[in-house]
Design a protein around this motif. Structure first.
Motif, mmCIF file in Angstrom:
data_model
loop_
_atom_site.group_PDB
_atom_site.id
_atom_site.type_symbol
_atom_site.label_atom_id
_atom_site.label_comp_id
_atom_site.label_asym_id
_atom_site.label_seq_id
_atom_site.Cartn_x
_atom_site.Cartn_y
_atom_site.Cartn_z
ATOM 1 N N HIS A 1 -7.384 -0.944 -2.301
ATOM 2 C CA HIS A 1 -6.419 -2.037 -2.372
ATOM 3 C C HIS A 1 -6.137 -2.588 -0.971
ATOM 4 O O HIS A 1 -6.074 -3.800 -0.780
ATOM 5 C CB HIS A 1 -5.121 -1.548 -3.022
ATOM 6 C CG HIS A 1 -4.093 -2.618 -3.171
ATOM 7 N ND1 HIS A 1 -4.225 -3.664 -4.058
ATOM 8 C CD2 HIS A 1 -2.918 -2.825 -2.524
ATOM 9 C CE1 HIS A 1 -3.181 -4.466 -3.957
ATOM 10 N NE2 HIS A 1 -2.373 -3.978 -3.027
ATOM 11 N N VAL B 1 0.838 -1.200 0.000
ATOM 12 C CA VAL B 1 0.000 0.000 0.000
ATOM 13 C C VAL B 1 0.875 1.252 0.000
ATOM 14 O O VAL B 1 0.636 2.207 -0.748
ATOM 15 C CB VAL B 1 -0.956 0.011 1.216
ATOM 16 C CG1 VAL B 1 -1.684 1.346 1.315
ATOM 17 C CG2 VAL B 1 -1.958 -1.113 1.125
ATOM 18 N N LEU C 1 2.348 1.684 -3.469
ATOM 19 C CA LEU C 1 1.352 2.201 -4.411
ATOM 20 C C LEU C 1 1.173 3.696 -4.207
ATOM 21 O O LEU C 1 1.102 4.470 -5.168
ATOM 22 C CB LEU C 1 0.001 1.502 -4.205
ATOM 23 C CG LEU C 1 -0.188 0.120 -4.790
ATOM 24 C CD1 LEU C 1 -1.620 -0.330 -4.568
ATOM 25 C CD2 LEU C 1 0.128 0.113 -6.271
ATOM 26 N N TYR C 2 1.091 4.066 -2.958
ATOM 27 C CA TYR C 2 0.931 5.476 -2.640
ATOM 28 C C TYR C 2 2.138 6.255 -3.145
ATOM 29 O O TYR C 2 1.999 7.340 -3.718
ATOM 30 C CB TYR C 2 0.764 5.637 -1.137
ATOM 31 C CG TYR C 2 0.562 7.064 -0.687
ATOM 32 C CD1 TYR C 2 -0.666 7.697 -0.878
ATOM 33 C CD2 TYR C 2 1.588 7.768 -0.077
ATOM 34 C CE1 TYR C 2 -0.862 9.000 -0.464
ATOM 35 C CE2 TYR C 2 1.405 9.078 0.339
ATOM 36 C CZ TYR C 2 0.175 9.694 0.136
ATOM 37 O OH TYR C 2 -0.025 10.983 0.545
ATOM 38 N N CYS D 1 -5.771 3.317 -3.327
ATOM 39 C CA CYS D 1 -4.869 2.663 -2.374
ATOM 40 C C CYS D 1 -5.660 2.076 -1.199
ATOM 41 O O CYS D 1 -5.385 0.968 -0.739
ATOM 42 C CB CYS D 1 -3.846 3.654 -1.830
ATOM 43 S SG CYS D 1 -2.700 4.246 -3.067
ATOM 44 N N SER E 1 -5.359 8.037 -3.834
ATOM 45 C CA SER E 1 -5.365 7.470 -2.485
ATOM 46 C C SER E 1 -6.608 6.639 -2.209
ATOM 47 O O SER E 1 -6.541 5.684 -1.457
ATOM 48 C CB SER E 1 -5.197 8.559 -1.441
ATOM 49 O OG SER E 1 -5.950 9.676 -1.776
#
Lengths: 913, 588
Positions: A853, A837, A840-841, A850, A847
């Motif tokens: 996810h 996470v 990804l951020y 995210c 966001s």
């Protein structure tokens, strides 16, 4: 008297602030008004068959005498608002401990005693709970009345203490005026008693002469046996009842999850079971902890049961309510919604009083005995006052992430952004030590309420794919089988979803305020609970004379002359129509009236008393008639109603009671699956009516029917069908976010001191934590605020200074080096989850994606837990390597996944033990 | 209508995935609270006057899921011990010791009922509760509220109770009576529940509304009192008459104890109270509601729902075109087969003959190497053609193989008399004599399994299990890529399949986990490449963070790309539209 500090904080924790606030500043106080410690008064009362009633303690009668501050009544000094009620600091600096003066108990104690014990004492030997509202001065009184239990060796019980009190009052009849000082060498008490500032040095010196306990001979009363279950005859009914009947009714509840393996419904199931457990259906069914008594001996000996009932001890907490209406209202709302917590602390107080009584009996000298007793009780009261003060006044996380996302979908994006930003900062901060991974491993393992929020819904989403659907199943359940949403929420917050039930709290420790607040903020996403909405009548509606709560609404106050009804409604016609409707809801009323009318006429004309049972099955559900009867012209229709009543009276001479469950459902209940129970029921009613009528057609032979042949269904109908149906009053409600709920109140902010109630809070020093935690955990197991048995109480302690995470358990295991608990093993799954996470951020992905996810990955944990549960089903030994290769589960993940699995597959815990 | 079908679809899906949860109706009638009006009668002491109970509909209870539908026997057993019948001639003894003041409804009155249509809860009012086990509870509450518990000023709220007798919120109050001792009568309204905490939580609510009810009764009675006082001032009467306390109540013969109806001059008082109390129970029970979130549905669920909706729309389209004709025929062979394949596993049971029971079984029959190849092609999205004379066997093969893929990636033609193009189906069953077009047989994106009957001349097959004794499987593909490196998912499945310690259920759950795990990667990749349109470099980073790089990377990427086609439309459109709004700017 608003203080300066009070002005610095905004009035209400809820409803203000937005997602843009910086987490570090957004902590607000719960209470709208100052709360004074002296508002809490303790009275301990004894009701003895032989000696009448005695006050054993009244905090109002104790005044502090302090040489350094002679006039100060410490309880009047409110703690500073910014901090919690403080322990310690000042007390140790004082050389001279204060002394206490015990004056005559206040004039209201007689009345209060009456209220605690009642004018007639009960023979029930369990504990009784009472709450009184005293109008003037406005006070709430919570009392618990216990039967006493003594050890066989010391059957003298409180007598020794009483004797001391009494001998003293005899020896010093001029008690009120004689003020002296007594000195007690009580070093161990001293250090214990360094509690709040008001309490500084309390247990110093006491003078026995001031202790006056007045015996109220007049209050003596004899126990009266109340009508209760199991008695053969009931007062004014003559209904024969028997103990065996009662026991038959008390069919055991399904044990949690024993027959339930699908794994989709832990939260649904918990609520359903609660609804069952608190149902009135079986009549009173003591659930647990009923044999709670007041122990007057440290030995747990059995004693002569005859002596048990003789003496009762009541412990009462009296809270003075604020003068101002709004403050009064706010406090009461808080008090009643948070009652389980208050009660839990009262139980703790009770235990301390018990101990004080037991302890003081060991002291031979009577003046000392009383002093020790008073010291101990004052100390316990100080703890209680402080805890309550903290509970009410401590700062809260103003915007817990999960709850805010649940309630404010418009702010979702902003919330997601802020949450991820804070999480990234924190991950970078503790990257080396995997601090956040360890903390989340512990939190996800023990605060299990996240599990139902990721279990895949099988219903089509209403809005969009990423927005989690609200559980319709639970919604439906709540409507048809009321359980207490506040209770459900409390269980969620403490993570009491697994099997066996464990409750957990999390404390974040650290000197750096900002850091601790950041951690709290992030955890408020993972420690989840449902959001509560309150539906109340609008304020204006309350005064409306048509309010359904007002039974005399449109009823005229000056009787109007009777109007003549134009065409007098023929009740039979109406009933027929209704029945016809029931049979065939889509057809035009009246088409088959004749046929039905026939049935009904036969029915009413029936003169054969033994057929009344059968015929009563087709009682009208006469909505229309009722509407006509109770519409505007209520007065005039009275006669019509009487008429109807008279017509039906022959049927009622014989009342059938039917207990249990007649066959009622076909499989149709399942046809709708999750869809409303309401329509299903309607259908059933129609079918039932149909069946009854069919039966009735051939009911001539019913005369000879034996009881066995009379089907249960018919009996059920007989009692179910005959009442006059009235429309349920409709009412207007205003829905608003509930303020007084645990989701808002138990997620604490950065507090100066450890507190035992919060599901989550931050503290700057672990001094008090170390002192109290173990006993708090033990207390939680003995007297859980959750109102259901708890197997283990845990506390996660995250130290942001040392970047360590430990779990402390009530199942005391020896820990090395004086440490509180055991370090948490970082679950690899959790670590990779938050790492990805974070990455990804970092890759600048939106966001809210995210966060989606993150939810997906949490769902993976749930699926994995199902694999693990299935794997363990047939296994006697766990091959960790096998788990790793095939299921991708490493040994570090097993505690987490096993805990998750225990929410849907209770057997898992047993296998892993 | 549509909603119902959707639910049906879900039910079938649950069955299909083995996660079904059934709600069976247990025969329970529940009450979580009741309200009663009590009176302290001058002659008879504390009495229950009027009682409103909430009777709940049979509850949906979570029950064990399992194959088949529980027979009637089960429910019969459930009920044993519950079906207890008790009769009592209650009215006779009751009446003997009663006066007007102790009574609400006439003995002959059947009581009132209101039904909450939304929940099916029935609110019943009678003088006494209908359930005998509640009778003593209410009686106890009544006696305690009026003769045991002490309330300062005698009017006001008290909570009391214990686990044995239930818990009670009581509010005592006086009603003016011109003829009563002290010119007033004493009443209480009690709310009884077993849930102590719930009742205490409701204190402010109950107090607020019961006060309204009580004030309304008091005010009405006060007016009656005042008017009666005008007509005949009792105080004077009493002062003048010889007064003896012992006989006092009986002196006022006939009116010894007046009913509440008489005190309020409210002919429909009980009906109104019934409505008030019913409303109170309902409003109190629904005062607080929970908003509880569940996880988002899986992609498989969404896809199934979408397909079901599409089919319904198609069907209704036909209905419209043919004027509601009975049997829509067009392309039935195909669509019905597809549907069966997706939703109904039961159908294949109709076909006799040997079948593949699980992936593990298939693997055992084909051998590890051939199975690996086959599974590899399935996962890569290549067309897998099975050609043979036994449609049942082929269907069962597809049935176990499709579990490897997300539902959205499965397009199957179970058994066709002619070749179907790859864009139409990735699972294709053909009868033995159907020729495979050259462009297909030479393509590396397809593979063919020929099922050949083993000539044995034996009429009776030894057993269904012994597929190898009946058939021989020839696998062919033009693919030149190695199938032994990746994808990672396949490697893991093979570990699970080859470990005989793991039951079939464990393997299937393990497969579910792996699929969900990879589906989540698919979502990220979709978002990253299709929605945000990021470049190669960034994409490589994402692949690395997803754990798709390393050995078998090429296969992993192919798998992810193929699985992307299986995402639900709902999800894709959601990402395409809604999410864009919330994009961060690069400066952040």
């Amino acid at each position: 008297m608003p203080t300066l500090l009070q002005k610095l904080f905004s009035k209400r924790a809820v409803g203000s602030g937005s997602a843009r606030d910086c987490s570090t500043a957004a902590e607000q106080c719960w209470a709208s008004a100052e709360f004074d410690l002296a508002q809490i008064r303790l009275i301990v009362y004894q009701d003895c068959e032989r000696r009448g009633r005695q006050v054993l303690f009244d905090s109002k009668a104790i005044h502090k005498l302090d040489t350094s501050e002679p006039t100060a009544d410490e309880t009047k000094t409110p703690p500073t608002r910014s901090g919690a009620c403080h322990i310690g600091s000042q007390a140790s600096e004082k050389d001279k401990p204060p002394t206490y003066q015990y004056t005559r108990p206040a004039s209201d104690v007689n009345m209060l005693g009456e209220m605690m014990f009642g004018s007639v004492s009960m023979s029930y030997k369990g504990s009784t709970l009472k709450i009184h509202h005293i109008r003037s001065p406005p006070q709430l009184m919570v009392s618990k009345v216990f039967s006493t239990r003594f050890g066989s060796s010391t059957s003298g019980s409180t007598n020794t203490l009483q004797d001391s009190f009494e001998s003293m009052s005899q020896a010093f009849p001029s008690h009120a005026s004689s003020i002296g000082v007594c000195r007690v060498p009580s070093a161990p008490l001293l250090c214990l008693a360094r509690s709040a500032s008001f309490f500084a040095g309390l247990c110093g010196m006491l003078k026995p002469r001031e202790h006056v306990l007045i015996s109220h001979a007049h209050a003596h009363s004899n126990p009266v046996d109340m009508p209760s279950r199991g008695h053969s005859e009931d007062g004014d009914s003559g209904i024969a009842r028997s103990a065996s009947l009662s026991s038959l009714l008390a069919t055991p509840l399904p044990s949690p999850g024993s027959s339930f393996s699908s794994g989709c419904a832990s939260s649904y199931q918990r609520r359903w079971l609660r609804s069952q457990a608190t149902s009135l259906q079986h009549g009173p069914m003591p659930r647990w902890n009923t044999e709670e008594m007041f122990s007057l001996s440290d030995e747990s000996c059995s004693s002569n049961p005859a002596t048990i009932r003789r003496k009762k001890i009541a412990i009462s907490i009296i809270i003075s309510l604020p003068e101002r209406e709004e403050e009064n209202h706010n406090f009461q709302e808080f008090f009643f919604s948070h009652f389980p917590l208050f009660e839990s602390h009262m139980n703790k107080l009770k235990t301390a009083i018990e101990r004080a009584m037991i302890l003081c009996r060991r002291i031979a000298e009577s003046s000392q005995r009383v002093q020790v007793y008073l010291c101990r009780v004052m100390e316990a009261l100080g703890e209680f006052r402080m805890t309550v003060w903290n509970l009410y006044m401590a700062p809260r996380i103003s915007e817990p992430v999960w709850l805010s996302m649940t309630s404010q979908s418009t702010e979702r994006n902003l919330l997601c952004q802020r949450f991820l930003k804070e999480m990234s900062v924190l991950m970078d901060h503790g990257a080396k030590s995997q601090f956040l991974s360890a903390l989340l491993t512990a939190v996800l393992t023990h605060h299990l309420a996240w599990v139902p929020t990721v279990m895949p819904s099988s219903l089509p989403p209403i809005k969009s794919a990423c927005q989690k659907p609200a559980s319709q199943t639970v919604d439906l359940l709540a409507k048809s089988h009321p359980y207490n949403p506040l209770w459900a929420q409390l269980g969620d917050l403490y993570g009491a979803l697994g099997s066996p039930v464990r409750v957990c709290r999390t404390v974040v420790l650290g000197r750096r305020r900002e850091l601790v607040q950041r951690v709290l903020y992030i955890l408020s996403y993972f420690i989840r609970c449902s959001d509560l909405q309150e539906h109340v009548q609008p304020q204006g509606q309350m005064k409306n004379p048509d309010n359904p709560a007002n039974p005399c609404s449109s009823q005229t106050t000056d009787p109007t002359p009777e109007k003549t009804l134009p065409p007098k409604p023929d009740p039979l016609k109406h009933t027929a129509c209704v029945i016809e409707k029931a049979l065939n809801p889509e057809s035009v009323p009246g088409t088959s009236v004749e046929q039905n009318n026939e049935t009904l006429l036969t029915d009413t004309k029936s003169t054969n008393p033994s057929s009344s049972l059968e015929s009563s099955a087709v009682r009208p559900e006469c909505t229309e008639m009722a509407q006509e009867c109770f519409g505007e012209d209520t007065d005039s229709v009275g006669g019509g109603l009487e008429h109807i009543l008279a017509n039906q009276s022959p049927l009622l001479h014989r009342v059938q009671f039917h207990i249990g469950s007649p066959r009622e459902t076909e499989n149709e209940g399942q046809a709708g699956g999750l869809s409303g129970a309401g329509c299903g029921l309607d259908r059933k009613l129609h079918q039932r009516l149909l069946t009854d009528i069919q039966r009735n057609e051939s009911s001539d032979s019913a005369l000879g029917d034996s009881d066995e042949e009379t089907s249960q269904r018919e009996l059920y109908m007989a009692t179910e069908q005959k009442e006059y149906e009235l429309p349920l009053p409709s009412y207007q409600v205003e829905s608003r976010a509930s303020v007084n709920h645990f989701g808002r109140s138990l997620l604490g902010g950065y507090c100066p001191q450890y507190m035992p109630d919060f599901a989550l809070h931050g503290i700057s020093s672990d001094l008090r934590l170390k002192q109290c935690l173990m006993s708090d955990l033990e207390h939680t197991v003995l007297h859980p605020a959750l109102d259901e048995p708890v197997a283990e109480a845990l506390c996660i302690v995250a130290d942001t200074d040392r970047l360590s995470v430990q779990v402390v358990t009530s199942q005391r295991r020896v820990c090395e080096g004086g440490r509180l608990g055991r370090d948490v093993m970082v679950s690899n799954l959790v670590h990779t989850l938050i790492t990805s996470v974070r990455q990804l951020y970092a890759l600048n992905i939106a966001s809210d994606f995210c966060v989606m996810h993150l939810e997906d990955r949490l769902q993976e944990l749930y699926f994995k837990s199902r694999s693990l549960a299935e794997y363990l089903r047939g296994q006697t030994r766990v091959h960790v390597k096998e788990l790793g290769l095939a299921l991708g589960i490493e040994s570090s993940d097993i505690p987490l996944l096993a805990a998750v699995a225990s929410t849907h597959s209770p057997y898992v815990a047993q296998i892993l033990l | 209508m549509k909603q119902l079908k959707t639910i049906d679809c879900i039910k079938r899906w649950r069955h299909f995935t083995g996660t079904s949860r059934r709600y069976s109706c247990t025969q329970l009638v529940k009450m979580n609270a009741l309200v009663a009006l009590c009176h302290f009668c001058e002659l008879h002491g504390p009495r229950t006057l009027f009682c409103t109970e909430a009777v709940h509909p049979p509850s949906p209870s979570p029950s064990q899921s399992g194959p088949g539908i529980p027979g009637d026997r089960d429910r019969e057993a459930d009920r044993e011990g519950e079906g207890l019948t008790m009769r009592a001639n209650s009215s006779a003894t009751q009446r003997a010791d009663m006066c007007e003041g102790c009574r609400s409804l006439p003995a002959s009155h059947p009581g009132f009922v209101s039904v909450d249509s939304e929940t099916g809860i029935r609110y019943l009012s009678h003088q006494h509760p209908r359930q005998p086990q509640l009778f003593s509870v209410v009686r106890q509450a009544c006696v305690r509220s009026l003769s045991c518990e002490v309330c300062p000023g005698r009017e006001g709220p008290i909570f009391f109770g214990d686990e044995q007798h239930g818990f009670v919120f009581s509010h005592t109050f006086f009603i003016k009576d011109n003829l009563a001792r002290g010119f007033q009568r004493w009443y209480s309204i009690v709310v009884v529940a077993m849930d102590r905490i719930y009742l205490i939580n409701s204190w402010p609510f109950l107090l607020r509304h019961l006060r309204l009810t009580i004030q309304s009764l008091q005010n009405t009675a006060l007016k009656v009192f005042d008017s009666e006082q005008c007509v005949c001032p009792q105080r004077a009467v009493r002062m003048n008459s010889a007064f003896s306390p012992a006989v006092f109540p009986h002196q006022r013969s006939g009116n010894a104890a007046r009913s509440l109806t008489s005190l309020t001059q409210h002919p429909n008082l009980w009906a109104s109270l019934h409505s008030s109390f019913s409303w109170l129970l309902k409003a109190c029970g629904s005062r607080l509601t929970e908003k509880l979130l569940e996880g988002a549905p899986t992609e498989d669920t969404l896809v199934l729902i979408e397909r079901q909706t599409e089919q319904e729309e198609e069907m209704s389209g036909w209905d419209g075109a043919e004027g509601g004709g009975s049997n829509p025929q067009p392309s039935q062979s195909e669509s019905v087969q597809v549907k069966d394949f997706q939703f109904d596993d039961g159908r294949q049971e109709d076909l006799l003959g040997p079948k593949f029971k699980s992936l593990r079984h298939l693997r055992q029959v084909l051998g590890a190497s051939d199975f690996r190849q086959l599974a590899w092609h399935v996962l890569m999205g290549n067309q897998v053609i099975w050609r043979g004379a036994d449609p049942g066997l082929i269907q069962s093969a597809f049935n176990v193989l499709k579990a490897l893929l997300p539902v959205g990636c499965v397009r199957a033609v179970l058994y066709s008399p002619h070749y179907e193009e790859a864009y139409r189906c990735n699972f294709l069953g053909l009868s033995p004599d159907v020729p495979i077009p050259a462009h297909v047989s030479s393509s590396e994106f397809s593979m063919l399994v020929d099922v050949l009957n083993v000539e044995r001349g034996c009429v009776n097959p030894i057993s269904d299990d012994d597929i190898l004794s009946l058939y021989q499987f020839n696998i062919s593909s033009a693919n030149t890529q190695p199938t032994d490196k990746g994808p990672t998912l396949l490697n893991k499945i093979e570990v699970a399949l080859s470990n005989e310690n793991l039951s079939v259920e464990v393997v299937s759950l393990c497969l579910l986990c792996l699929k969900e795990e990879w589906m989540n990667k698919v979502k990220v990749l979709f978002k990253f490449s299709k929605v945000d349109g990021r470049g190669k470099e960034d994409t490589q980073k994402v692949l690395a963070l997803l754990g798709a790089t390393g050995p078998g990377e090429e296969d992993n990427v192919r798998l992810l790309k193929f699985w992307m086609t299986g995402l639900s439309k709902l999800y894709k459109s959601h990402l395409m539209t809604a999410v864009r709004g919330g994009e961060r700017t690069l400066s952040q």
